[in-house]
Design a protein around this motif. Structure first.
Motif, PDB file in Angstrom:
ATOM      1  N   LYS A   1       0.851  -1.185   0.000  1.00 25.79           N
ATOM      2  CA  LYS A   1       0.000   0.000   0.000  1.00 25.79           C
ATOM      3  C   LYS A   1       0.887   1.235   0.000  1.00 25.79           C
ATOM      4  O   LYS A   1       1.280   1.740   1.044  1.00 25.79           O
ATOM      5  CB  LYS A   1      -0.920   0.008   1.220  1.00 25.79           C
ATOM      6  CG  LYS A   1      -1.941  -1.129   1.217  1.00 25.79           C
ATOM      7  CD  LYS A   1      -2.854  -1.062   2.437  1.00 25.79           C
ATOM      8  CE  LYS A   1      -3.875  -2.193   2.410  1.00 25.79           C
ATOM      9  NZ  LYS A   1      -4.763  -2.127   3.604  1.00 25.79           N
ATOM     10  N   ALA A   2       1.227   1.697  -1.185  1.00 24.09           N
ATOM     11  CA  ALA A   2       2.156   2.824  -1.308  1.00 24.09           C
ATOM     12  C   ALA A   2       1.490   4.124  -0.879  1.00 24.09           C
ATOM     13  O   ALA A   2       0.355   4.416  -1.262  1.00 24.09           O
ATOM     14  CB  ALA A   2       2.648   2.945  -2.748  1.00 24.09           C
ATOM     15  N   ALA A   3       2.190   4.899  -0.074  1.00 27.14           N
ATOM     16  CA  ALA A   3       1.711   6.205   0.352  1.00 27.14           C
ATOM     17  C   ALA A   3       2.432   7.286  -0.444  1.00 27.14           C
ATOM     18  O   ALA A   3       3.333   7.016  -1.221  1.00 27.14           O
ATOM     19  CB  ALA A   3       1.956   6.388   1.845  1.00 27.14           C
ATOM     20  N   ARG A   4       2.018   8.511  -0.211  1.00 26.97           N
ATOM     21  CA  ARG A   4       2.685   9.620  -0.886  1.00 26.97           C
ATOM     22  C   ARG A   4       4.064   9.845  -0.275  1.00 26.97           C
ATOM     23  O   ARG A   4       4.288   9.614   0.907  1.00 26.97           O
ATOM     24  CB  ARG A   4       1.844  10.890  -0.758  1.00 26.97           C
ATOM     25  CG  ARG A   4       0.533  10.847  -1.522  1.00 26.97           C
ATOM     26  CD  ARG A   4      -0.204  12.164  -1.358  1.00 26.97           C
ATOM     27  NE  ARG A   4      -1.464  12.159  -2.097  1.00 26.97           N
ATOM     28  CZ  ARG A   4      -2.320  13.181  -2.115  1.00 26.97           C
ATOM     29  NH1 ARG A   4      -2.027  14.296  -1.435  1.00 26.97           N
ATOM     30  NH2 ARG A   4      -3.433  13.102  -2.801  1.00 26.97           N
ATOM     31  N   LEU A   5       4.946  10.350  -1.108  1.00 22.16           N
ATOM     32  CA  LEU A   5       6.284  10.679  -0.623  1.00 22.16           C
ATOM     33  C   LEU A   5       6.212  11.884   0.311  1.00 22.16           C
ATOM     34  O   LEU A   5       5.493  12.849   0.045  1.00 22.16           O
ATOM     35  CB  LEU A   5       7.199  10.995  -1.812  1.00 22.16           C
ATOM     36  CG  LEU A   5       8.669  11.264  -1.499  1.00 22.16           C
ATOM     37  CD1 LEU A   5       9.338  10.023  -0.935  1.00 22.16           C
ATOM     38  CD2 LEU A   5       9.399  11.723  -2.760  1.00 22.16           C
ATOM     39  N   ASP A   6       6.948  11.815   1.405  1.00 21.83           N
ATOM     40  CA  ASP A   6       6.997  12.893   2.392  1.00 21.83           C
ATOM     41  C   ASP A   6       7.896  14.011   1.862  1.00 21.83           C
ATOM     42  O   ASP A   6       9.099  14.031   2.108  1.00 21.83           O
ATOM     43  CB  ASP A   6       7.525  12.329   3.718  1.00 21.83           C
ATOM     44  CG  ASP A   6       7.666  13.393   4.793  1.00 21.83           C
ATOM     45  OD1 ASP A   6       7.180  14.514   4.596  1.00 21.83           O
ATOM     46  OD2 ASP A   6       8.282  13.082   5.836  1.00 21.83           O
ATOM     47  N   LEU A   7       7.289  14.961   1.128  1.00 23.09           N
ATOM     48  CA  LEU A   7       8.070  16.023   0.484  1.00 23.09           C
ATOM     49  C   LEU A   7       8.712  16.962   1.497  1.00 23.09           C
ATOM     50  O   LEU A   7       9.857  17.397   1.319  1.00 23.09           O
ATOM     51  CB  LEU A   7       7.171  16.811  -0.475  1.00 23.09           C
ATOM     52  CG  LEU A   7       6.662  16.047  -1.699  1.00 23.09           C
ATOM     53  CD1 LEU A   7       5.731  16.925  -2.533  1.00 23.09           C
ATOM     54  CD2 LEU A   7       7.832  15.562  -2.551  1.00 23.09           C
ATOM     55  N   THR A   8       7.995  17.273   2.580  1.00 25.07           N
ATOM     56  CA  THR A   8       8.576  18.148   3.604  1.00 25.07           C
ATOM     57  C   THR A   8       9.789  17.494   4.246  1.00 25.07           C
ATOM     58  O   THR A   8      10.841  18.130   4.432  1.00 25.07           O
ATOM     59  CB  THR A   8       7.528  18.481   4.687  1.00 25.07           C
ATOM     60  OG1 THR A   8       6.387  19.088   4.075  1.00 25.07           O
ATOM     61  CG2 THR A   8       8.119  19.417   5.735  1.00 25.07           C
ATOM     62  N   GLY A   9       9.655  16.216   4.577  1.00 25.81           N
ATOM     63  CA  GLY A   9      10.787  15.486   5.146  1.00 25.81           C
ATOM     64  C   GLY A   9      11.945  15.392   4.172  1.00 25.81           C
ATOM     65  O   GLY A   9      13.115  15.509   4.569  1.00 25.81           O
ATOM     66  N   MET A  10      11.631  15.210   2.899  1.00 28.33           N
ATOM     67  CA  MET A  10      12.669  15.122   1.881  1.00 28.33           C
ATOM     68  C   MET A  10      13.468  16.432   1.812  1.00 28.33           C
ATOM     69  O   MET A  10      14.700  16.428   1.787  1.00 28.33           O
ATOM     70  CB  MET A  10      12.038  14.817   0.521  1.00 28.33           C
ATOM     71  CG  MET A  10      13.023  14.654  -0.626  1.00 28.33           C
ATOM     72  SD  MET A  10      12.195  14.362  -2.208  1.00 28.33           S
ATOM     73  CE  MET A  10      11.567  16.009  -2.545  1.00 28.33           C
ATOM     74  N   LEU A  11      12.755  17.567   1.804  1.00 30.43           N
ATOM     75  CA  LEU A  11      13.430  18.863   1.711  1.00 30.43           C
ATOM     76  C   LEU A  11      14.245  19.159   2.969  1.00 30.43           C
ATOM     77  O   LEU A  11      15.381  19.647   2.894  1.00 30.43           O
ATOM     78  CB  LEU A  11      12.400  19.964   1.480  1.00 30.43           C
ATOM     79  CG  LEU A  11      11.697  19.940   0.119  1.00 30.43           C
ATOM     80  CD1 LEU A  11      10.580  20.983   0.061  1.00 30.43           C
ATOM     81  CD2 LEU A  11      12.694  20.181  -1.004  1.00 30.43           C
ATOM     82  N   LEU A  12      13.701  18.840   4.150  1.00 29.97           N
ATOM     83  CA  LEU A  12      14.425  19.086   5.396  1.00 29.97           C
ATOM     84  C   LEU A  12      15.665  18.212   5.501  1.00 29.97           C
ATOM     85  O   LEU A  12      16.730  18.676   5.928  1.00 29.97           O
ATOM     86  CB  LEU A  12      13.506  18.843   6.594  1.00 29.97           C
ATOM     87  CG  LEU A  12      12.491  19.941   6.918  1.00 29.97           C
ATOM     88  CD1 LEU A  12      11.541  19.489   8.023  1.00 29.97           C
ATOM     89  CD2 LEU A  12      13.202  21.237   7.314  1.00 29.97           C
TER      90      LEU A  12
END
Length: 492
Positions: free
Chosen positions: A219-230
């Motif tokens: 069950k793939a979720a969305r990528l954590d963009l905020t975490g990725m940028l931080l």
């Protein structure tokens, strides 16, 4: 600190039984071909980290690159790798590890072709940065795929082979860079060091698409963009000043960036804690088990000693002993022979000895480092390559017993849905360790040499380095007590 529940768990070298990918639970032909493709991708990355080093003078002469541009030929590659590994690992978890691996391989192959065709330093640096981005996408999928695909004795075997490939690539890069540049194939000078990746990359694509099984979180979720940028911001602000600081004599801006990077890291950890039940970039629960957290700490020490030892050893061989680049490369070959022998033993052990095997490797390396230091002190400038063969081979032998088992046992209890994230973290820690080790050379080595060409100063500085490396090895050995004990009835 480990949780009480994990402290009382039975110790073994593999995770609880799982169902590996269809067709690869046994080491049949398809499994060997898949493993060949995975290790081929790893080999391309490891070689490209160092292949440029021995070709730098030829690149500088051919392209007119200045000192800053030459520095960015390596930094421009390593920085995107360190920044993107965590995100790359999670991308594989969510969208399919084979798919992401093959996408990364396509980009890496195209970037290698662009490197080989580059006429000026600007294009070459840009292409090297694109290589780094593709590696960050590609490399986490390798450990993750090995982790979820193979089990039991076969997994210990393939992780041993993974360690052997890493050992081979560490030495093959500088040697291959020097030989291909000197051979001047078709009048191309240094360009074949990049162009050779094109046929290898195409082979990885063809074999990987056919034989590597796909794996992903159901069950793939969305990528954590905020975490990725931080996470990217924190790593850039930490790795960049560590990489560049010693070249600029540690100006104030380096410390300012480091402080800001630590603040960004704190913000990233707080953000990840809030998202633990909502598809975080990093599953912080992984660190509750001492097997993973201890393995990560040991991997950090591994990166530190590699970053400190290999750079200063090269300088000692050429400036302290007056060796030519070719003879210095032969010393790396001796180390590689030892590493391959040590890695072969771990591959054949099948994980029977658990943490005892890598701990024995650390002790062998420590003893060989001490013997080498005594030999340097006694031999001074007259030490020859044949005379140092025994301690150098033993240093490589001990290090070769570490890489594969450390990766295997650190990741053994990681749930399959977090395999890519854990693999990205494991690789990131290695890169951070190398950056810290490289920064440490300013304090441990260059503070003694002071930029002087004096051979005696380089010998004295390298003996000091060996003391530091010995301390790191001792700490690494102690951290390995967090890894599993051997048991009579080993799982798998």
């Amino acid at each position: 600190m480990p949780s009480p529940a994990l402290d009382n768990e039975p110790q073994h070298t593999t995770e609880p039984p799982h169902h590996p990918a269809p067709g690869l639970s046994r080491m049949g032909l398809a499994a060997w071909i898949a493993l060949l493709a995975l290790l081929g991708a790893e080999l391309m990355d490891m070689i490209d980290q160092s292949v440029v080093l021995t070709a730098l003078p030829a690149i500088q002469e051919s392209t007119g690159a200045g000192p800053d541009a030459v520095q960015w030929l390596t930094t421009g590659y390593s920085l995107p790798v360190a920044v993107g590994l965590i995100t790359g690992g999670r991308l594989g978890d969510l969208y399919g590890r084979r798919k992401v691996l093959l996408i990364g391989t396509v980009v890496f192959t195209a970037a290698s072709l662009l490197c080989g065709l580059a006429a000026g330093p600007g294009v070459l640096i840009g292409a090297r940065a694109l290589q780094g981005v593709s590696v960050a996408i590609m490399i986490p999928q390798i450990l993750a795929t090995l982790h979820v695909t193979f089990d039991g004795h076969n997994r210990s075997k393939v992780f041993g082979l993974y360690g052997a490939v890493m050992s081979l690539a560490n030495v093959l890069g500088p040697v291959m860079g020097g030989l291909l540049t000197e051979a001047d194939l078709f009048g191309l000078s240094w360009r074949p060091i990049f162009l050779v990746n094109v046929p290898v990359g195409l082979a990885v694509l063809l074999l990987g698409r056919r034989f590597i099984p796909e794996s992903a979180v159901k069950k793939a979720a969305r990528l954590d963009l905020t975490g990725m940028l931080l996470s990217a911001l924190a790593i850039v602000l930490i790795v960049f000043p560590l990489t560049e600081g010693h070249l600029h004599h540690w100006p104030l801006w380096c410390f300012a960036l480091l402080a800001t990077g630590l603040l960004a890291l704190g913000a990233f950890l707080r953000q990840q804690r809030r998202k633990q039940n909502n598809a975080p970039l990093v599953a912080l629960s992984l660190f509750r088990g001492r097997q993973f957290s201890g393995g990560m700490a040991a991997q950090l020490m591994h990166g530190l000693l590699c970053g400190l030892f290999f750079m200063t050893w090269t300088l000692y061989l050429q400036r302290g002993l007056g060796m030519s680049p070719f003879h210095a490369a032969l010393a790396f070959v001796l180390l590689s022979v030892g590493e391959l022998a040590g890695a072969t033993i771990t591959a054949k052990s099948g994980g029977r000895f658990a943490r005892r095997l890598p701990q024995a490797g650390v002790l062998i390396t420590l003893a060989a480092m001490a013997a080498y230091g005594l030999q340097i002190d006694a031999g001074q400038g007259g030490l020859t390559l044949p005379a140092m063969t025994a301690p150098v081979v033993l240093i490589g032998f001990g290090l070769g017993m570490v890489s594969g088992p450390l990766a295997d046992m650190s990741l053994a209890r990681v749930p399959h849905e977090d395999a890519g994230s854990a693999s990205g973290l494991f690789n990131t820690v290695m890169h951070l360790g190398i950056a810290l080790g490289t920064a440490l050379t300013a304090l441990v080595f260059f503070a003694t040499t002071g930029g002087s060409p004096d051979a005696a100063l380089h010998r004295d500085a390298f003996i000091t380095v060996l003391w530091w490396v010995g301390s790191l090895l001792a700490l690494m050995w102690a951290l390995m007590f967090c890894l599993p004990k051997p048991t009579k009835n080993r799982a798998g």
